[in-house]
Design a protein around this motif. Sequence first.
Motif, PDB file in Angstrom:
ATOM      1  N   VAL A  60      -2.836   0.674  -1.798  1.00 13.29           N
ATOM      2  CA  VAL A  60      -2.850  -0.535  -2.641  1.00 13.29           C
ATOM      3  C   VAL A  60      -2.228  -1.734  -1.922  1.00 13.29           C
ATOM      4  O   VAL A  60      -2.000  -2.780  -2.533  1.00 13.29           O
ATOM      5  CB  VAL A  60      -2.129  -0.286  -3.985  1.00 13.29           C
ATOM      6  CG1 VAL A  60      -2.788   0.842  -4.747  1.00 13.29           C
ATOM      7  CG2 VAL A  60      -0.639  -0.009  -3.788  1.00 13.29           C
ATOM      8  N   GLY A  61      -1.941  -1.586  -0.625  1.00 13.83           N
ATOM      9  CA  GLY A  61      -1.398  -2.699   0.144  1.00 13.83           C
ATOM     10  C   GLY A  61       0.025  -3.072  -0.200  1.00 13.83           C
ATOM     11  O   GLY A  61       0.426  -4.234  -0.072  1.00 13.83           O
ATOM     12  N   MET A  62       0.825  -2.087  -0.616  1.00  8.97           N
ATOM     13  CA  MET A  62       2.203  -2.375  -1.030  1.00  8.97           C
ATOM     14  C   MET A  62       3.229  -1.586  -0.224  1.00  8.97           C
ATOM     15  O   MET A  62       4.376  -1.450  -0.643  1.00  8.97           O
ATOM     16  CB  MET A  62       2.364  -2.060  -2.528  1.00  8.97           C
ATOM     17  CG  MET A  62       1.615  -2.991  -3.456  1.00  8.97           C
ATOM     18  SD  MET A  62       2.295  -4.665  -3.470  1.00  8.97           S
ATOM     19  CE  MET A  62       3.856  -4.405  -4.308  1.00  8.97           C
ATOM     20  N   GLU A  63       2.844  -1.061   0.953  1.00 12.14           N
ATOM     21  CA  GLU A  63       3.764  -0.211   1.713  1.00 12.14           C
ATOM     22  C   GLU A  63       5.025  -0.962   2.169  1.00 12.14           C
ATOM     23  O   GLU A  63       6.093  -0.366   2.285  1.00 12.14           O
ATOM     24  CB  GLU A  63       3.052   0.425   2.913  1.00 12.14           C
ATOM     25  CG  GLU A  63       2.511  -0.567   3.943  1.00 12.14           C
ATOM     26  CD  GLU A  63       1.061  -0.930   3.730  1.00 12.14           C
ATOM     27  OE1 GLU A  63       0.315  -0.967   4.721  1.00 12.14           O
ATOM     28  OE2 GLU A  63       0.691  -1.187   2.568  1.00 12.14           O
ATOM     29  N   GLU A  64       4.912  -2.262   2.398  1.00 15.34           N
ATOM     30  CA  GLU A  64       6.089  -3.014   2.856  1.00 15.34           C
ATOM     31  C   GLU A  64       7.113  -3.239   1.738  1.00 15.34           C
ATOM     32  O   GLU A  64       8.235  -3.670   1.989  1.00 15.34           O
ATOM     33  CB  GLU A  64       5.663  -4.362   3.442  1.00 15.34           C
ATOM     34  CG  GLU A  64       5.019  -5.299   2.431  1.00 15.34           C
ATOM     35  CD  GLU A  64       4.513  -6.576   3.085  1.00 15.34           C
ATOM     36  OE1 GLU A  64       5.331  -7.498   3.280  1.00 15.34           O
ATOM     37  OE2 GLU A  64       3.303  -6.647   3.398  1.00 15.34           O
ATOM     38  N   PHE A  65       6.722  -2.916   0.500  1.00 18.66           N
ATOM     39  CA  PHE A  65       7.629  -3.112  -0.641  1.00 18.66           C
ATOM     40  C   PHE A  65       8.260  -1.799  -1.103  1.00 18.66           C
ATOM     41  O   PHE A  65       8.817  -1.731  -2.201  1.00 18.66           O
ATOM     42  CB  PHE A  65       6.868  -3.739  -1.815  1.00 18.66           C
ATOM     43  CG  PHE A  65       6.357  -5.128  -1.533  1.00 18.66           C
ATOM     44  CD1 PHE A  65       7.144  -6.233  -1.795  1.00 18.66           C
ATOM     45  CD2 PHE A  65       5.095  -5.319  -0.992  1.00 18.66           C
ATOM     46  CE1 PHE A  65       6.678  -7.517  -1.540  1.00 18.66           C
ATOM     47  CE2 PHE A  65       4.618  -6.591  -0.734  1.00 18.66           C
ATOM     48  CZ  PHE A  65       5.418  -7.700  -1.008  1.00 18.66           C
ATOM     49  N   ILE A  66       8.193  -0.764  -0.271  1.00 14.87           N
ATOM     50  CA  ILE A  66       8.597   0.575  -0.678  1.00 14.87           C
ATOM     51  C   ILE A  66      10.034   0.656  -1.181  1.00 14.87           C
ATOM     52  O   ILE A  66      10.352   1.424  -2.084  1.00 14.87           O
ATOM     53  CB  ILE A  66       8.354   1.587   0.476  1.00 14.87           C
ATOM     54  CG1 ILE A  66       8.524   3.024  -0.013  1.00 14.87           C
ATOM     55  CG2 ILE A  66       9.239   1.275   1.683  1.00 14.87           C
ATOM     56  CD1 ILE A  66       8.013   4.063   0.975  1.00 14.87           C
ATOM     57  N   LEU A  67      10.932  -0.163  -0.633  1.00  6.02           N
ATOM     58  CA  LEU A  67      12.339  -0.129  -1.037  1.00  6.02           C
ATOM     59  C   LEU A  67      12.724  -1.305  -1.936  1.00  6.02           C
ATOM     60  O   LEU A  67      13.902  -1.516  -2.219  1.00  6.02           O
ATOM     61  CB  LEU A  67      13.242  -0.097   0.204  1.00  6.02           C
ATOM     62  CG  LEU A  67      13.068   1.138   1.108  1.00  6.02           C
ATOM     63  CD1 LEU A  67      13.992   1.047   2.329  1.00  6.02           C
ATOM     64  CD2 LEU A  67      13.340   2.419   0.332  1.00  6.02           C
ATOM     65  N   HIS A  68      11.729  -2.060  -2.390  1.00  2.00           N
ATOM     66  CA  HIS A  68      12.000  -3.214  -3.255  1.00  2.00           C
ATOM     67  C   HIS A  68      12.265  -2.766  -4.703  1.00  2.00           C
ATOM     68  O   HIS A  68      11.852  -1.685  -5.130  1.00  2.00           O
ATOM     69  CB  HIS A  68      10.817  -4.180  -3.254  1.00  2.00           C
ATOM     70  CG  HIS A  68      10.782  -5.082  -2.055  1.00  2.00           C
ATOM     71  ND1 HIS A  68      10.770  -4.621  -0.767  1.00  2.00           N
ATOM     72  CD2 HIS A  68      10.760  -6.452  -1.958  1.00  2.00           C
ATOM     73  CE1 HIS A  68      10.732  -5.639   0.078  1.00  2.00           C
ATOM     74  NE2 HIS A  68      10.724  -6.761  -0.625  1.00  2.00           N
ATOM     75  N   ALA A  69      12.912  -3.655  -5.436  1.00  2.00           N
ATOM     76  CA  ALA A  69      13.092  -3.454  -6.878  1.00  2.00           C
ATOM     77  C   ALA A  69      11.837  -3.940  -7.596  1.00  2.00           C
ATOM     78  O   ALA A  69      11.435  -5.094  -7.409  1.00  2.00           O
ATOM     79  CB  ALA A  69      14.314  -4.219  -7.364  1.00  2.00           C
ATOM     80  N   PRO A  70      11.203  -3.096  -8.409  1.00  3.60           N
ATOM     81  CA  PRO A  70       9.949  -3.494  -9.069  1.00  3.60           C
ATOM     82  C   PRO A  70      10.057  -4.765  -9.904  1.00  3.60           C
ATOM     83  O   PRO A  70       9.112  -5.554  -9.977  1.00  3.60           O
ATOM     84  CB  PRO A  70       9.620  -2.282  -9.953  1.00  3.60           C
ATOM     85  CG  PRO A  70      10.289  -1.137  -9.278  1.00  3.60           C
ATOM     86  CD  PRO A  70      11.549  -1.698  -8.693  1.00  3.60           C
TER      87      PRO A  70
END
Length: 282
Positions: A132-142
């Motif tokens: 879904v193109g969100m791998e760089e946000f893996i450790l982000h707060a939703p």
Amino acid sequence: MSDIIKTENLSFSYPPDEGKEPVLALNDIDLSIGQGSFIAVLGHNGSGKSTLAKHMNAVLLPGGGKVWVDGMDTLDESLLLEIRRRVGMVFQNPDNQIVANVVEEDVAFGPENMGVPSEEIQRRVTAALKAVGMEEFILHAPHHLSGGQKQRVAIAGVIAMEPACIVLDESTAMLDPLGRREVLDTVKQLNREKGITVVLITHHIDEAILADRVVVMDSGMVVMDGAPGEILVQVEELRKIGLAAPHTVELLYGLRQDGFDVPLDALGIQECADAIVGSLKS
């Protein structure tokens, strides 16, 4: 193509308010959805489209008739877990689907509850976020993400459970145009590249242009069913049931009324522009 979802004489009524008759939400629906297809289900509010969606992974059970998911009867309680593994649901409000404080943990929630081993969960989370193109946000707060990004994380959470089908129940309704485009591009890619069946429940008729097949509902019944180029050009028929045709079709229809020789089935923006330019040159 085998059917991933099939309904036969499906009917459903919601419990009535005191002193009133039951409200028939679905009325004798026969519908087959092939594995790997991309279906858009359209209808105005109250048409029954979301009620139909909730029958596709046994959130609701038939009041009459049958629903099968990959050959499994949704009325068989022993099959409920397996049915929900095959068909994942993404709902309207992404904030209601976020269950963790970190994206990675949120996507892992479903597989963990399925008893998937830890190493396999990590593989699935990584693959789902990449899809879904969100791998760089893996450790982000939703809660720091945009609406479209949250919805893509919700889709990743469903993908991590490795379903055969994803049902999006008005999943773009609360998003801005950019967020809607992000989500639609994502599910189209999943359908095309991974062969995941997509059922898009929507009242945004322009979204249906992306689908292989369009099903239109009214008063709990399927009233139109066919390819986008067949269904979305029926301007007057859509208006009769409270729907407008896509903006491109409405424009072309108006030009036709004014005497321009343009095709109604130029559904995409570029196709529409090319058709208008071609008409002016001829």
